[in-house]
Design a protein around this motif. Sequence first.
Motif, PDB file in Angstrom:
ATOM      1  N   CYS A  28      98.812  97.315  19.228  1.00 30.19           N
ATOM      2  CA  CYS A  28      99.575  96.107  19.234  1.00 30.19           C
ATOM      3  C   CYS A  28      99.431  95.086  20.308  1.00 30.19           C
ATOM      4  N   THR A  50     100.759  92.436  15.099  1.00 32.93           N
ATOM      5  CA  THR A  50     101.667  93.010  14.253  1.00 32.93           C
ATOM      6  C   THR A  50     100.995  93.818  13.281  1.00 32.93           C
ATOM      7  N   SER A  51     100.096  93.751  12.951  1.00 35.80           N
ATOM      8  CA  SER A  51      99.365  94.599  11.873  1.00 35.80           C
ATOM      9  C   SER A  51      98.021  95.076  12.410  1.00 35.80           C
TER      10      SER A  51
END
Length: 194
Positions: A28, A50-51
Motif C-alpha cells: 500500500c 488502496t488496491s
Amino acid sequence: MLCDSMGLDEKEGVGLCVDDIPHILKGCVPDRYEFSPQKPITPKHPTFITSPSLKDRIHCVAYVFDINSMDNLSSKMVAKLKQIQKEVINCGVAQVALLTKVNNCNEVLQDNFLKMNKAMISQSQIQNVNKILGIPLSRILVVDNYASEREMDPVKDILILSALKQMFRATDDFLEDLPLETDTTAGMFQLCIS
C-alpha cells in the motif's frame, strides 16, 4: 526488486514506525514514500495504494542483524521485533535473517563452505535469532560486509550470492503458496530488507 527500509530503534518515535509494517507488506506504500517515525501512513494519504497488485506486495522480509549485537538486544527491541514478525506472519510473507559483519571466512570457505555456520559463528547467536523470531536455522544466513575494500572479494561474493539465492528460494516458496492470479506480474517478487 530489493527494497530497503529505515532501520528499527528501541525508542518510540525513532526509526521505522511499526504501524507502517502492514501497509508496506501489503504493497500500500507508494515508491519513494518518505517515512516518518512519528506518523505512519494511513489510507487517507493521497498516494496510498488502496488496491495493490501482486507486484506491489513484499514477498520476503530479510531481517538484518549485526552478528556482534545478537547477544545484547534489549527487551524493548526484542518486543518490537516480535511485533513486526507477527505482522509478517499474519501477511503470510516469507522471512529470512541476515547476520552481517562476519569476519575471517576465508579459511572456512577454503576448507568447506558447508561448515561455515558451525566454524565461524557462535551457535548461540544463530539460535538466538531462531529463538527470537522462530526463523528456521536454514533461513538464518551469514554474510561478510564490504566496508572499505576497493576490490571485489570472491569469498564475500560467495556469501552474499548464497544468501541472495536462499532469499529467492524463500520468495519462490511464498509465491507457490499464493492462489493463481490473472495479473501478468505474478512472476515478479520483492524482498524487503530492514
